[in-house]
Design an enzyme around this catalytic site. Structure first.
Site, mmCIF file in Angstrom:
data_model
loop_
_atom_site.group_PDB
_atom_site.id
_atom_site.type_symbol
_atom_site.label_atom_id
_atom_site.label_comp_id
_atom_site.label_asym_id
_atom_site.label_seq_id
_atom_site.Cartn_x
_atom_site.Cartn_y
_atom_site.Cartn_z
ATOM 1 N N LEU A 41 0.861 -1.177 0.000
ATOM 2 C CA LEU A 41 0.000 0.000 0.000
ATOM 3 C C LEU A 41 0.899 1.229 0.000
ATOM 4 C CD1 LEU A 41 -2.809 -0.709 2.659
ATOM 5 C CD2 LEU A 41 -3.026 -0.813 0.177
ATOM 6 N N ASP A 42 0.452 2.301 -0.628
ATOM 7 C CA ASP A 42 1.220 3.547 -0.619
ATOM 8 C C ASP A 42 1.419 4.024 0.813
ATOM 9 O OD1 ASP A 42 1.072 3.401 -3.359
ATOM 10 O OD2 ASP A 42 -0.552 4.870 -3.533
ATOM 11 N N ARG A 43 2.496 4.727 1.035
ATOM 12 C CA ARG A 43 2.852 5.180 2.393
ATOM 13 C C ARG A 43 1.729 5.966 3.092
ATOM 14 N NH1 ARG A 43 8.854 6.666 4.231
ATOM 15 N NH2 ARG A 43 8.456 6.743 6.460
ATOM 16 N N THR B 163 -1.430 5.774 2.618
ATOM 17 C CA THR B 163 -2.676 5.008 2.617
ATOM 18 C C THR B 163 -2.729 4.095 3.826
ATOM 19 O OG1 THR B 163 -2.660 5.047 0.198
ATOM 20 C CG2 THR B 163 -4.063 3.411 1.230
#
Length: 233
Positions: free
Chosen positions: A68-70, A72
């Site tokens: 997951l993106d940082r 998110t």
């Protein structure tokens, strides 16, 4: 049904664990796997938890299945054995793991429900993907489905299901229709959130356990803030 947090040691929210798999509710700011920042990744935190809980000597195995993106939050699956990692990877490859995201946006989308099809091109220099209507060189096709779940006082809650898993796909595709996610400066929102998060949350995950052949269905509790609280009220 939201899964009860079975461990919250050191802010590590574990929602599911057996001998093969561990599922964690990632916080904003955590990185799933090590990168050039040198910050301690979530994978290392989970390894420490396993080593401590089971008093394991030596190195602990943990396979990173997806990321997951940082900024998110939400569900992340890890493999606890080398045997189950390729099986989980294959489930993702065959699109047999269903992930549902929630996103809070400022602008109401023109349709309450729609499928977005774009071609995304990643720029490694600024770590950003641009969504195009037509295919361009080095782009990859991206498909997502969204529906409007709730109108808040100043925002809108969308539910998103992905058909493809591209770099910054939800962020880029929603921004492309004028619906930048709250706090996401990189993709056009006008201001950041105080904690550097964005209001994008991996909410639900459903798949058949690759070893036990049991259906796993987990929902991740939302972060604690006024906007997310309003989504549930």
């Amino acid at each position: 049904m939201v899964k009860k947090i079975i461990s919250n040691k050191n802010n590590l929210q574990i929602l599911f664990e057996d001998n093969h798999i561990i599922i964690v509710n990632k916080r904003a700011g955590d990185i799933v796997q090590g990168d050039k920042t040198g910050d301690k990744p979530l994978s290392d935190v989970v390894k420490e938890y396993i080593k401590d809980k089971y008093n394991k000597p030596g190195n602990v195995y943990l396979g990173v299945v997806h990321r997951l993106d940082r900024p998110t939050t939400g569900l992340v699956i890890f493999a606890k054995t080398s045997k189950v990692l390729p099986r989980l990877n294959n489930l993702f490859l065959l699109k047999e793991i269903k992930k549902t995201y929630w996103a809070v946006v400022k602008k109401e989308p023109s349709k309450t429900e729609d499928t977005l099809i774009n071609w995304l091109k990643k720029n490694p220099k600024n770590n950003k993907s641009t969504a195009y209507i037509k295919e361009v060189k080095d782009s990859k096709k991206a498909i997502l489905h969204y529906k409007l779940l709730k109108k808040l006082d100043n925002y809108y809650l969308l539910e998103i299901n992905l058909e493809t898993g591209r770099h910054h796909q939800i962020r880029s595709q929603l921004s492309n229709i004028g619906c930048a996610i709250k706090g996401d400066l990189k993709y056009g929102f006008d201001r950041s959130n105080k904690d550097a998060s964005i209001h994008l949350h991996a909410r639900d995950i459903e798949f058949m356990h690759p070893v036990k052949k049991e259906l796993i269905n987990i929902s991740a509790p939302l972060p604690k803030d006024a906007i997310w609280d309003a989504c549930l009220s």
